[in-house]
Design a protein around this motif. Structure first.
Motif, PDB file in Angstrom:
ATOM      1  N   GLU A 123     109.758  97.506 -76.053  1.00 39.20           N
ATOM      2  CA  GLU A 123     109.081  97.420 -74.756  1.00 39.20           C
ATOM      3  C   GLU A 123     107.899  96.464 -74.809  1.00 39.20           C
ATOM      4  O   GLU A 123     107.640  95.737 -73.856  1.00 39.20           O
ATOM      5  CB  GLU A 123     108.633  98.812 -74.304  1.00 39.20           C
ATOM      6  CG  GLU A 123     109.774  99.740 -73.945  1.00 39.20           C
ATOM      7  CD  GLU A 123     110.731  99.134 -72.925  1.00 39.20           C
ATOM      8  OE1 GLU A 123     110.265  98.494 -71.960  1.00 39.20           O
ATOM      9  OE2 GLU A 123     111.955  99.294 -73.092  1.00 39.20           O
ATOM     10  N   LEU A 124     107.163  96.459 -75.935  1.00 37.98           N
ATOM     11  CA  LEU A 124     106.061  95.494 -76.050  1.00 37.98           C
ATOM     12  C   LEU A 124     106.623  94.071 -76.005  1.00 37.98           C
ATOM     13  O   LEU A 124     106.022  93.174 -75.424  1.00 37.98           O
ATOM     14  CB  LEU A 124     105.280  95.721 -77.347  1.00 37.98           C
ATOM     15  CG  LEU A 124     104.422  96.982 -77.408  1.00 37.98           C
ATOM     16  CD1 LEU A 124     103.724  97.068 -78.753  1.00 37.98           C
ATOM     17  CD2 LEU A 124     103.397  97.013 -76.295  1.00 37.98           C
ATOM     18  N   GLY A 125     107.795  93.883 -76.606  1.00 36.80           N
ATOM     19  CA  GLY A 125     108.432  92.569 -76.546  1.00 36.80           C
ATOM     20  C   GLY A 125     108.789  92.192 -75.121  1.00 36.80           C
ATOM     21  O   GLY A 125     108.662  91.036 -74.722  1.00 36.80           O
ATOM     22  N   ARG A 126     109.224  93.184 -74.356  1.00 38.88           N
ATOM     23  CA  ARG A 126     109.552  92.911 -72.951  1.00 38.88           C
ATOM     24  C   ARG A 126     108.287  92.487 -72.190  1.00 38.88           C
ATOM     25  O   ARG A 126     108.304  91.538 -71.408  1.00 38.88           O
ATOM     26  CB  ARG A 126     110.164  94.161 -72.315  1.00 38.88           C
ATOM     27  CG  ARG A 126     110.752  93.949 -70.938  1.00 38.88           C
ATOM     28  CD  ARG A 126     111.210  95.256 -70.337  1.00 38.88           C
ATOM     29  NE  ARG A 126     111.950  96.080 -71.277  1.00 38.88           N
ATOM     30  CZ  ARG A 126     113.243  95.914 -71.552  1.00 38.88           C
ATOM     31  NH1 ARG A 126     113.923  94.996 -70.929  1.00 38.88           N
ATOM     32  NH2 ARG A 126     113.836  96.683 -72.426  1.00 38.88           N
ATOM     33  N   ILE A 127     107.170  93.191 -72.477  1.00 39.73           N
ATOM     34  CA  ILE A 127     105.914  92.817 -71.837  1.00 39.73           C
ATOM     35  C   ILE A 127     105.548  91.386 -72.239  1.00 39.73           C
ATOM     36  O   ILE A 127     105.150  90.574 -71.409  1.00 39.73           O
ATOM     37  CB  ILE A 127     104.795  93.807 -72.246  1.00 39.73           C
ATOM     38  CG1 ILE A 127     105.079  95.185 -71.651  1.00 39.73           C
ATOM     39  CG2 ILE A 127     103.440  93.312 -71.803  1.00 39.73           C
ATOM     40  CD1 ILE A 127     104.108  96.260 -72.088  1.00 39.73           C
ATOM     41  N   HIS A 128     105.725  91.076 -73.522  1.00 38.72           N
ATOM     42  CA  HIS A 128     105.409  89.737 -74.026  1.00 38.72           C
ATOM     43  C   HIS A 128     106.207  88.676 -73.282  1.00 38.72           C
ATOM     44  O   HIS A 128     105.670  87.676 -72.820  1.00 38.72           O
ATOM     45  CB  HIS A 128     105.725  89.703 -75.526  1.00 38.72           C
ATOM     46  CG  HIS A 128     105.509  88.380 -76.172  1.00 38.72           C
ATOM     47  ND1 HIS A 128     106.536  87.481 -76.360  1.00 38.72           N
ATOM     48  CD2 HIS A 128     104.398  87.788 -76.658  1.00 38.72           C
ATOM     49  CE1 HIS A 128     106.049  86.398 -76.950  1.00 38.72           C
ATOM     50  NE2 HIS A 128     104.763  86.558 -77.134  1.00 38.72           N
ATOM     51  N   SER A 129     107.491  88.931 -73.126  1.00 39.08           N
ATOM     52  CA  SER A 129     108.349  87.956 -72.451  1.00 39.08           C
ATOM     53  C   SER A 129     107.961  87.813 -70.981  1.00 39.08           C
ATOM     54  O   SER A 129     107.891  86.705 -70.446  1.00 39.08           O
ATOM     55  CB  SER A 129     109.797  88.397 -72.582  1.00 39.08           C
ATOM     56  OG  SER A 129     110.610  87.605 -71.787  1.00 39.08           O
ATOM     57  N   HIS A 130     107.706  88.934 -70.322  1.00 38.01           N
ATOM     58  CA  HIS A 130     107.349  88.869 -68.899  1.00 38.01           C
ATOM     59  C   HIS A 130     105.978  88.208 -68.709  1.00 38.01           C
ATOM     60  O   HIS A 130     105.735  87.570 -67.688  1.00 38.01           O
ATOM     61  CB  HIS A 130     107.339  90.276 -68.293  1.00 38.01           C
ATOM     62  CG  HIS A 130     108.718  90.830 -68.067  1.00 38.01           C
ATOM     63  ND1 HIS A 130     109.859  90.091 -68.259  1.00 38.01           N
ATOM     64  CD2 HIS A 130     109.142  92.045 -67.632  1.00 38.01           C
ATOM     65  CE1 HIS A 130     110.919  90.827 -67.978  1.00 38.01           C
ATOM     66  NE2 HIS A 130     110.512  92.020 -67.594  1.00 38.01           N
ATOM     67  N   LEU A 131     105.083  88.369 -69.694  1.00 40.78           N
ATOM     68  CA  LEU A 131     103.782  87.700 -69.598  1.00 40.78           C
ATOM     69  C   LEU A 131     103.969  86.188 -69.596  1.00 40.78           C
ATOM     70  O   LEU A 131     103.343  85.477 -68.814  1.00 40.78           O
ATOM     71  CB  LEU A 131     102.894  88.103 -70.778  1.00 40.78           C
ATOM     72  CG  LEU A 131     102.166  89.438 -70.677  1.00 40.78           C
ATOM     73  CD1 LEU A 131     101.504  89.763 -71.997  1.00 40.78           C
ATOM     74  CD2 LEU A 131     101.130  89.379 -69.580  1.00 40.78           C
ATOM     75  N   PHE A 179      98.135  84.685 -70.800  1.00 39.84           N
ATOM     76  CA  PHE A 179      98.131  84.401 -72.229  1.00 39.84           C
ATOM     77  C   PHE A 179      97.003  85.127 -72.945  1.00 39.84           C
ATOM     78  O   PHE A 179      97.059  85.291 -74.159  1.00 39.84           O
ATOM     79  CB  PHE A 179      98.074  82.890 -72.475  1.00 39.84           C
ATOM     80  CG  PHE A 179      99.448  82.294 -72.564  1.00 39.84           C
ATOM     81  CD1 PHE A 179     100.347  82.478 -71.529  1.00 39.84           C
ATOM     82  CD2 PHE A 179      99.864  81.590 -73.674  1.00 39.84           C
ATOM     83  CE1 PHE A 179     101.620  81.963 -71.599  1.00 39.84           C
ATOM     84  CE2 PHE A 179     101.149  81.074 -73.750  1.00 39.84           C
ATOM     85  CZ  PHE A 179     102.019  81.258 -72.719  1.00 39.84           C
ATOM     86  N   ARG A 180      95.991  85.574 -72.195  1.00 39.70           N
ATOM     87  CA  ARG A 180      94.963  86.414 -72.805  1.00 39.70           C
ATOM     88  C   ARG A 180      95.616  87.695 -73.333  1.00 39.70           C
ATOM     89  O   ARG A 180      95.442  88.072 -74.486  1.00 39.70           O
ATOM     90  CB  ARG A 180      93.918  86.721 -71.738  1.00 39.70           C
ATOM     91  CG  ARG A 180      92.788  87.623 -72.174  1.00 39.70           C
ATOM     92  CD  ARG A 180      91.969  88.009 -70.964  1.00 39.70           C
ATOM     93  NE  ARG A 180      92.806  88.656 -69.957  1.00 39.70           N
ATOM     94  CZ  ARG A 180      92.437  88.895 -68.703  1.00 39.70           C
ATOM     95  NH1 ARG A 180      91.262  88.507 -68.290  1.00 39.70           N
ATOM     96  NH2 ARG A 180      93.251  89.494 -67.872  1.00 39.70           N
ATOM     97  N   GLU A 181      96.442  88.329 -72.493  1.00 42.36           N
ATOM     98  CA  GLU A 181      97.122  89.547 -72.911  1.00 42.36           C
ATOM     99  C   GLU A 181      98.181  89.241 -73.970  1.00 42.36           C
ATOM    100  O   GLU A 181      98.421  90.023 -74.884  1.00 42.36           O
ATOM    101  CB  GLU A 181      97.773  90.242 -71.719  1.00 42.36           C
ATOM    102  CG  GLU A 181      96.916  91.323 -71.109  1.00 42.36           C
ATOM    103  CD  GLU A 181      95.784  90.740 -70.292  1.00 42.36           C
ATOM    104  OE1 GLU A 181      94.631  91.074 -70.554  1.00 42.36           O
ATOM    105  OE2 GLU A 181      96.060  89.921 -69.396  1.00 42.36           O
ATOM    106  N   GLN A 239      94.190  97.652 -71.451  1.00 40.09           N
ATOM    107  CA  GLN A 239      93.868  96.269 -71.085  1.00 40.09           C
ATOM    108  C   GLN A 239      94.985  95.680 -70.227  1.00 40.09           C
ATOM    109  O   GLN A 239      94.756  94.985 -69.239  1.00 40.09           O
ATOM    110  CB  GLN A 239      93.687  95.453 -72.364  1.00 40.09           C
ATOM    111  CG  GLN A 239      93.342  93.995 -72.118  1.00 40.09           C
ATOM    112  CD  GLN A 239      93.558  93.139 -73.351  1.00 40.09           C
ATOM    113  OE1 GLN A 239      93.692  93.648 -74.460  1.00 40.09           O
ATOM    114  NE2 GLN A 239      93.591  91.835 -73.155  1.00 40.09           N
ATOM    115  N   MET A 240      96.226  96.002 -70.616  1.00 39.32           N
ATOM    116  CA  MET A 240      97.388  95.450 -69.920  1.00 39.32           C
ATOM    117  C   MET A 240      97.444  95.947 -68.474  1.00 39.32           C
ATOM    118  O   MET A 240      97.750  95.186 -67.557  1.00 39.32           O
ATOM    119  CB  MET A 240      98.642  95.869 -70.684  1.00 39.32           C
ATOM    120  CG  MET A 240      99.921  95.256 -70.198  1.00 39.32           C
ATOM    121  SD  MET A 240      99.960  93.490 -70.462  1.00 39.32           S
ATOM    122  CE  MET A 240     100.963  93.024 -69.063  1.00 39.32           C
TER     123      MET A 240
END
Lengths: 447, 230
Positions: free
Chosen positions: A160-168, A188-190, A234-235
């Protein structure tokens, strides 16, 4: 577009270079000019169009081919598009891919199953854990490996963190393509904070290769769950910021709403999966529909939208942040101390301290490192929901320690077919919007 | 549509009317468990089931279009097309190549693989008239395995360079120490390639990378000058 000036053919002072006087279709049928009136570079237009000022008719120009890419920032990688345009309107898009083709599938055939984990994340380098997970799940299905509870939970969290990374990256670069520079820095801050978390857990910021067949390569650091928890706070603030930055921005809405509409039946026909399909109103999500890693026990929603336009695809990702955050929070609560590897020594490496004292452990270590394990003959496929759609590895085993054949179901590759459909008839600037919202990763396309 | 409020489902202009029943985020209920067993479906289509871990049906090339059409009418979609070369497989197989179509139902989540056996040079009817998703998928199989598809509107190579000869995912495609052949006599010589990588020659691109390998101007190590940095 300019015309060659020929003395005597222009009416001086009209400011209309080389345009013949409106003839209202008096000549040949269809409005074709008489041959003597034609300029060397004359372009056909019908009589109705020559009345353009009065009829708002569109001027037909030659079909021009514009080459976009392969090195172009808005292609998100190395994609070449040949765009046939009639004026500003796109008539046809012909993608040319393969610039990043490095033959991963052939490489898999010549590496042991465990070494394959190195290659899987390099296909989709924005959601590495999606490919890694699909690969190890397939191999585990072949082997019948027994993955411990803790390893599964950590896998879900990282997935799920990877999904957040990709969507960011999607939110940042997608809006960058539309000319909005600021969201890029916010996203890109997140993303940096997230990559620090990846680095803490396995040493790599991208292309992690952290999963092992039968579990994880090592346990997570002790302070990692707390750091993830802080990141999620933070996210959450960040998602609110992205939404306020552009969700009500009239320029963004003008450029995204109603652009590149893909109806659900077309989306299914084109084989779309993931957020692109859900934005077209089909609630297909393998986390719900073909649960893996215990996703059936997590509480989250599948977001859909009936619109199917670029705006829906943008907001889809924005809302999926919230669902991923929910899943990660639940995962963190479930983390219990325990083993992170299949205890079977024929699959997992023995713990390092045992190599000092146990001959058996040394033999197992040697056999696993030099040769690897031998799954039984068979063919398996386990679909996984990555940030881009269905990822699955069709793995054929011939009983050896290297796969006989690995076929990657790459969602970006299939999703890219929507480009040819959605871009016909839109203006060129909209093509950039559509490409950004389809969100292909070219490593995933070319493999 | 309000991304500020994640509890609101994105809605379009006519979205409110369409989704009045589900104003909250579209919560997909736990699957109401319609059977995912495709054996009845395979029997209904008059096919034989293959013995495999994944539900697989055997189809003849002549029958493929009819079966695909029947599946499409039942709401299935084409997920993937897998080309396989069994020429070095330890067990006996009916033919050298197999093409598997990965077919999935997006609403009731049944998945079935259609397996077609075929020999070298034999062609297969394209599924493009049934699902447009077959466009790139079949081009990929054509490119990497070398199975021609009849009725495909645009059967060109898709991933490999235009002038690469052969189909890399065939088991007899040269690998490693054999020169990789391109058209017009171009080839990659493995020895030259390796020499380029190790810095012995300029390699394929002419890039020498002396600076990185310490053979150029910066040969001296970065030693701190006496008395601290200047």
């Amino acid at each position: 577009m300019t015309t060659t000036d020929k003395p005597g053919t222009d009416k001086p002072g009209t400011g209309q270079p080389s345009r013949p006087a409106p003839t209202h279709g008096a000549q040949a049928p269809g409005g074709t000019l008489a041959p003597e009136q034609m300029q060397p570079d004359h372009q056909e237009s019908t009589s109705a169009e020559r009345l353009d000022g009065q009829t708002q008719g569109q001027m037909h120009t030659q079909i021009m081919s514009l080459n976009v890419g392969p090195q172009h920032p808005s292609t998100h990688g190395v994609l070449r598009l040949v765009v046939d345009m009639d004026g500003e309107d796109v008539v046809k898009v012909t993608p040319h891919m393969g610039y990043l083709h490095t033959g991963f599938e052939k490489t898999f055939e010549n590496r042991t199953y465990q070494q394959g984990v190195t290659y899987a994340p390099r296909t989709d380098y924005l959601h590495c854990f999606g490919h890694e997970l699909a690969y190890v799940l397939s191999v585990e299905k072949l082997l019948g490996a027994d993955v411990p509870e803790r390893a599964t939970t950590v896998r879900v969290i990282l997935h799920e963190l990877g999904r957040i990374h990709s969507h960011l990256v999607f939110v940042g670069t997608g809006l960058l393509d539309l000319g909005a520079l600021t969201p890029f820095f916010y996203a890109f801050r997140e993303k940096e904070a997230l990559q620090d978390l990846f680095e803490a857990v396995c040493g790599y910021r991208m292309n992690q290769g952290y999963f092992r067949v039968g579990g994880l390569s090592r346990d997570i650091p002790a302070d990692w769950p707390a750091r993830v928890s802080a990141f999620l706070d933070q996210m959450e603030r960040g998602v609110t910021e992205y939404a306020t930055l552009f969700a009500q921005n009239p320029i963004f809405l003008d450029r995204a709403r109603g652009v590149g509409v893909i109806p659900p039946n077309v989306a299914i026909d084109l084989g779309l999966t993931g957020p692109n399909l859900r934005a077209s109103g089909v609630p297909l999500d393998h986390r719900k529909d073909n649960p893996y890693c215990g996703y059936e026990s997590y509480d989250f929603n599948v977001i859909t939208s009936p619109d199917g336009d670029s705006l829906a695809r943008f907001n889809m990702r924005l809302l999926e942040f919230g669902e991923s955050i929910k899943i990660v929070r639940q995962g963190l609560k479930r983390l219990k101390p325990g083993p992170v590897k299949d205890p079977n020594r024929k699959i997992s490496l023995p713990p390092r301290p045992e190599l000092e004292t146990s001959m058996e452990a040394v033999i197992h270590h040697f056999k696993l490192v030099t040769e690897g394990f031998h799954p039984p003959l068979g063919e398996v496929y386990v679909p996984v929901e990555s940030a881009r759609g269905e990822v699955g590895y069709y793995i054929v085993s011939d009983g050896g320690s290297m796969p006989y054949r690995v076929k990657i179901r790459a969602p970006s590759f299939v999703n890219l077919q929507a480009l040819e459909y959605a871009c016909v008839g839109v203006q060129f600037a909209d093509l950039i919007t559509i490409l950004a919202t389809i969100d292909p990763v070219l490593g995933d396309v070319d493999r | 549509m309000d991304p500020l409020n994640p509890a609101a489902k994105p809605m379009g202009r006519e979205g409110a009317a369409q989704s009045s029943a589900s104003a909250a985020p579209a919560v997909t209920p736990a699957p109401a468990a319609p059977s995912r067993d495709v054996s009845p479906l395979i029997r209904e289509l008059g096919l034989t089931e293959d013995h495999a871990a994944e539900p697989t049906a055997l189809v003849t090339p002549d029958d493929l279009l009819r079966v695909a059409q029947a599946l499409r009418e039942r709401g299935f979609m084409l997920m993937d097309t897998v080309g396989l070369d069994y020429s070095t497989y330890p067990e006996r197989r009916p033919a050298r190549f197999a093409v598997l179509h990965n077919i999935y139902h997006p609403r009731d989540h049944r998945r079935v693989f259609l397996r077609v056996w075929l020999d070298d040079g034999q062609s297969l009817p394209s599924l493009y008239p049934v699902w447009r998703a077959a466009n790139y998928l079949e081009r990929e199989v054509y490119d990497l395995i070398g199975v021609p598809f009849t009725g495909h509107p645009d059967l060109r190579k898709i991933l490999t360079p235009d002038d690469l000869e052969g189909h890399p995912l065939r088991k007899d495609f040269p690998l490693g120490e054999t020169p990789t052949l391109f058209r017009d006599g171009r080839f990659l010589d493995p020895a030259a390639f390796r020499a380029g990588l190790t810095g012995q020659t300029g390699g394929l691109t002419g890039y020498r990378g002396e600076l990185r390998r310490g053979q150029g101007e910066d040969r001296t190590p970065p030693v701190m000058p006496a008395g601290g940095p200047k």
